[in-house]
Enzyme design. Sequence first.
Site, PDB file in Angstrom:
ATOM      1  N   LYS A   1       0.839  -1.216   0.000  1.00 50.52           N
ATOM      2  CA  LYS A   1       0.000   0.000   0.000  1.00 50.52           C
ATOM      3  C   LYS A   1       0.867   1.256   0.000  1.00 50.52           C
ATOM      4  O   LYS A   1       2.077   1.171   0.262  1.00 50.52           O
ATOM      5  CB  LYS A   1      -0.908  -0.020   1.237  1.00 50.52           C
TER       6      LYS A   1
ATOM      7  N   ARG B   1     -10.408   0.573  14.748  1.00 48.51           N
ATOM      8  CA  ARG B   1     -10.377   1.241  13.444  1.00 48.51           C
ATOM      9  C   ARG B   1     -11.536   0.769  12.572  1.00 48.51           C
ATOM     10  O   ARG B   1     -12.464   1.512  12.324  1.00 48.51           O
ATOM     11  CB  ARG B   1      -9.018   0.968  12.780  1.00 48.51           C
TER      12      ARG B   1
ATOM     13  N   HIS C   1      -6.157  -6.863  13.561  1.00 55.07           N
ATOM     14  CA  HIS C   1      -4.928  -6.064  13.487  1.00 55.07           C
ATOM     15  C   HIS C   1      -4.570  -5.623  14.901  1.00 55.07           C
ATOM     16  O   HIS C   1      -5.442  -5.197  15.653  1.00 55.07           O
ATOM     17  CB  HIS C   1      -5.182  -4.856  12.578  1.00 55.07           C
TER      18      HIS C   1
ATOM     19  N   ARG D   1       0.519 -10.640   6.978  1.00 55.63           N
ATOM     20  CA  ARG D   1       0.522  -9.412   6.164  1.00 55.63           C
ATOM     21  C   ARG D   1       1.814  -8.675   6.491  1.00 55.63           C
ATOM     22  O   ARG D   1       1.885  -7.927   7.450  1.00 55.63           O
ATOM     23  CB  ARG D   1      -0.692  -8.537   6.516  1.00 55.63           C
TER      24      ARG D   1
ATOM     25  N   TYR E   1      14.493  31.107   4.201  1.00 55.63           N
ATOM     26  CA  TYR E   1      13.343  31.839   4.749  1.00 55.63           C
ATOM     27  C   TYR E   1      13.510  32.116   6.241  1.00 55.63           C
ATOM     28  O   TYR E   1      13.934  31.237   6.990  1.00 55.63           O
ATOM     29  CB  TYR E   1      12.063  31.026   4.537  1.00 55.63           C
TER      30      TYR E   1
ATOM     31  N   CYS F   1      13.394  24.467   2.288  1.00 52.59           N
ATOM     32  CA  CYS F   1      12.361  25.105   1.455  1.00 52.59           C
ATOM     33  C   CYS F   1      11.516  24.027   0.771  1.00 52.59           C
ATOM     34  O   CYS F   1      11.756  22.839   0.948  1.00 52.59           O
ATOM     35  CB  CYS F   1      12.997  25.985   0.382  1.00 52.59           C
ATOM     36  N   MET F   2      10.560  24.456  -0.025  1.00 55.36           N
ATOM     37  CA  MET F   2       9.687  23.493  -0.708  1.00 55.36           C
ATOM     38  C   MET F   2      10.480  22.601  -1.664  1.00 55.36           C
ATOM     39  O   MET F   2      10.256  21.389  -1.727  1.00 55.36           O
ATOM     40  CB  MET F   2       8.599  24.237  -1.490  1.00 55.36           C
ATOM     41  N   ASP F   3      11.435  23.209  -2.379  1.00 57.28           N
ATOM     42  CA  ASP F   3      12.123  22.475  -3.454  1.00 57.28           C
ATOM     43  C   ASP F   3      13.644  22.474  -3.329  1.00 57.28           C
ATOM     44  O   ASP F   3      14.326  21.861  -4.163  1.00 57.28           O
ATOM     45  CB  ASP F   3      11.787  23.117  -4.810  1.00 57.28           C
TER      46      ASP F   3
END
Length: 340
Positions: free
Chosen positions: A6, A105, A136, A189, A234, A280-282
């Site tokens: 997953k 859950r 689980h 699993r 920043y 930073c973001m990138d």
Amino acid sequence: MFAVVKANGYGHGLTQAAQACLEAGATGLCVAILDEGLTLRAAGITVPILVLGITEPRWASLAAEQQISLTVGSLDWFRQAAELLTTAQAPILNVHLALDTGMGRIGFQEPAALKETVDYLNAHTEIFTFEGIFTHFATADEQDPTYFKQQCQRWQAFMAVLSTRPRYVHVSNTATSLWHDACNGNMIRYGVGIYGLNPSGGTIESPYQLEPALRLTTQLAFVKHLAAGMSVSYGATYTAKQDEWVGTLPIGYADGYPRRMQGFYVLVDGQKCEIIGRVCMDQMMVRLPHEYPVDTAVTLIGQDGEQTITMQAVADYAGTIHYEIATTLGMRVPRVYEDQ
Ligand SMILES: *Cc1c(COP(=O)(O)O)cnc(C)c1O
């Protein structure tokens, strides 16, 4: 053994992780949502696939056509799906019943409700095949076994109402299969262990060596000399105390490298280099011991010479678990697969 792939194979790549696990001997695959199962089928994978989460009844016939097994936690779900499956003249749908023994859950909460549903399934074998039953555990990766034992007892109480067992009886995630005697299951699993990560994050030692499958590397995109007194990134939260060399990496929090990693380090030429200023973001900046050419390799997770940065170390610094670091690696980070 069903390999859990997953969340894009825990960030490693859905179909690639699935193929590697099948080549290594896995019998089936677990995914979280139907879409992931459909992607595996579209890739030509024919082994059993189980969706671990709840799928809306309206997708039941699609799942049946694709031979993807669904998890169900209520009788009401079957009643809704039965109508649609009959109308669509779909093939028989394979289902696994989820039992809530303490995870809180999804799943049946009382043995009586389970019994009623199994009776319903036995009366509707032309629509549904009762293929599996599972639970689980919430604390399988912890030292204290008290809660785990309580869940086992609830599991036994549920199982007592079954007159026959379905094909798959499964209770074990990675932690349960490593550290506990499973409650008479016949399938596991196995998730995070596939990727070579210890589910406890290292608080409990694995009975065998787990080797991380993933390295995260980049290269210097820009290198400059920074004069004392100049600041970086920043908020200008880092100011050079003396003249220094700074490298800029073309990776940031949009790639899944957490923003809060300022002050942690990466590896360049086998040496630890501090992350200076905010991520930073990138992009992000690191302090280099001396000038290095652009394109010099940088390791964010993995080994470089004598030094290793584990995913666990990154997770610890970011205040999370390695599962979150792995699964949030961004889609724009190219995955490169190496033969072992
Ligand atoms: C994710 C998941 C697993 C795999 O857990 P790991 O800790 O990665 O082994 C197993 N079972 C269920 C129900 C899950 O949601």
